[in-house]
Write a protein that holds these residues in place. Structure first.
Motif, PDB file in Angstrom:
ATOM      1  N   UNK A 186       8.118  -5.941   3.408  1.00  0.00           N
ATOM      2  CA  UNK A 186       6.692  -6.069   3.712  1.00  0.00           C
ATOM      3  C   UNK A 186       6.399  -5.751   5.178  1.00  0.00           C
ATOM      4  N   UNK A 243       0.119  -3.629   7.600  1.00  0.00           N
ATOM      5  CA  UNK A 243      -0.771  -3.166   6.532  1.00  0.00           C
ATOM      6  C   UNK A 243      -1.801  -4.223   6.183  1.00  0.00           C
ATOM      7  N   UNK A 291      -3.689  -2.079   1.203  1.00  0.00           N
ATOM      8  CA  UNK A 291      -2.583  -1.119   1.353  1.00  0.00           C
ATOM      9  C   UNK A 291      -1.275  -1.721   0.873  1.00  0.00           C
ATOM     10  N   UNK A 312      -1.248  -1.714  -2.751  1.00  0.00           N
ATOM     11  CA  UNK A 312      -1.072  -0.348  -3.233  1.00  0.00           C
ATOM     12  C   UNK A 312       0.405   0.070  -3.137  1.00  0.00           C
ATOM     13  N   UNK A 313       1.024  -0.304  -2.022  1.00  0.00           N
ATOM     14  CA  UNK A 313       2.446   0.026  -1.826  1.00  0.00           C
ATOM     15  C   UNK A 313       3.319  -0.632  -2.886  1.00  0.00           C
ATOM     16  N   UNK A 329       3.012   1.230  -5.903  1.00  0.00           N
ATOM     17  CA  UNK A 329       3.708   2.514  -5.781  1.00  0.00           C
ATOM     18  C   UNK A 329       5.215   2.360  -6.028  1.00  0.00           C
ATOM     19  N   UNK A 330       5.783   1.367  -5.366  1.00  0.00           N
ATOM     20  CA  UNK A 330       7.231   1.162  -5.546  1.00  0.00           C
ATOM     21  C   UNK A 330       7.557   0.764  -6.985  1.00  0.00           C
TER      22      UNK A 330
END
Lengths: 213, 164
Positions: free
Chosen positions: B94, B98, B102, B105-106, B109-110
């Protein structure tokens, strides 16, 4: 911001956050190669067993085996064979256990202990095999002297002629020579194969010890 | 093996270890699995090191061996790698800078990347590493055209996972 761009940004930012392993930590990881040496010890012991088993199989039905049968050794030979097979299988089990232990170890201290244990197992295995050859030959000779009719006849003839002592001396001398040859060939074989593997293990052990210090 | 060889290898690996950590980050989703894969890649690299002739850069070679190891292991034990929750790593990584959206969102994404197959993960990894198509094709042993096609498909797949 596009998802992939955000991901790339985070990826770059994380660059400094990964764990930093030291030289020694990485070095210990590659010392895992000990496990492959121990695996070879296990495999070679199996091959060796298969080799002797094959020879025994090939000898079956030859004149040598006919002679052995004539000696009526079954009563002695069968229990001895069973015991020695049991011991050999026990060694296989130990070799396998050593291999499993070593390949699942990542702690240098435990790895060192396991290396020492493997060395000890190999040592006992070699001693057992050499001792088997020795006692096997001694037993064979004892039976030949007492049970082989051809041989007993020769002995009786010698005692009539008065050269019994000479005959015994010749027998003992030739047996000793044969034993020395057999044991040395086997010892050479062990020294070459297991010795080489053990030297490598020892090398790993010393490096580990060096790292621990 | 000579100790000199070991020494040169360990030194190079120590310098470039981040490559392995990054491969582990994409192919595993918890601390233990990360360490296991790291160790496995290290051993594979060490085994292959005598054959490394220096005609490629050490780092390029590491990408190739590292990804191959991850892909092989991933295929062998699909369940072990893919079923566990991925939260652990997400929290470890982490970034304070951010904002919440965000970060969220990350995380997604991962999580999406972890749903990709082994080759797609490798493509994402090489994309994140800013590799050009020539390097990608060399590392994965596919043609440049094929790499381009596969990369586009992977990006589309990733977008589809994120916006179903």
């Amino acid at each position: 911001m596009d998802g992939l761009d955000l991901l790339k940004k985070d990826w770059k930012k994380s660059e400094s956050k990964y764990p930093k392993l030291s030289y020694n930590e990485i070095y210990k990881m590659i010392l895992k190669k000990s496990s492959s040496i121990v695996k070879w010890i296990f495999i070679i012991s199996l091959l060796e067993f298969a080799f002797w088993f094959g020879i025994a199989f090939l000898l079956k039905g030859t004149s040598f085996s006919g002679k052995m049968q004539a000696l009526d050794l079954d009563a002695v030979l069968i229990p001895i064979s069973i015991i020695s097979y049991l011991v050999i299988f026990y060694f296989f089990y130990l070799f396998y256990k050593n291999y499993k232990n070593i390949s699942s170890t990542d702690n240098a201290k435990v790895l060192m202990e396991n290396i020492l244990k493997t060395r000890r197992t190999v040592k006992y295995y070699v001693i057992f095999n050499l001792a088997s050859i020795f006692f096997g030959t001694a037993l064979g000779i004892y039976y030949a002297i007492n049970h082989d009719s051809e041989f007993i006849e020769k002995l009786q003839q010698a005692s009539v002629n008065g050269n019994e002592t000479t005959l015994y001396a010749i027998i003992i001398a030739s047996v000793i020579v044969m034993l020395i040859i057999a044991v040395s060939i086997l010892a050479l074989f062990y020294w070459l194969i297991y010795g080489l593997l053990l030297r490598r293990l020892n090398h790993n052990y010393k490096e580990l010890k060096h790292l621990e210090a | 093996m000579s100790t000199e060889l070991e020494h040169s290898f360990v030194e190079l690996l120590e310098k470039h270890q981040n490559i392995i950590h990054k491969v582990c980050r994409l192919y595993t989703n918890n601390y233990d699995a990360h360490n296991d894969l790291f160790q496995e890649i290290t051993i594979q690299l060490w085994k292959a090191y005598p054959k490394f002739r220096g005609d490629a850069k050490f780092s390029t070679w590491m990408y190739r061996v590292g990804l191959n190891t991850a892909i092989t292991l991933y295929r062998k034990s699909k369940r072990r790698v893919s079923t566990q929750d991925f939260e652990g790593v997400a929290f470890k990584m982490k970034a304070e800078e951010y904002d919440n959206t965000e970060e969220e969102q990350l995380k997604l994404l991962y999580k999406a990347i972890h749903q990709l197959n082994d080759i797609e993960k490798a493509l994402v990894f090489l994309y994140l590493e800013d590799k050009d198509y020539r390097e990608i094709s060399e590392t994965l042993g596919i043609s440049e055209v094929n790499a381009r096609v596969k990369m586009n498909r992977t990006k589309t797949k990733l977008k589809n996972i994120l916006n179903p």
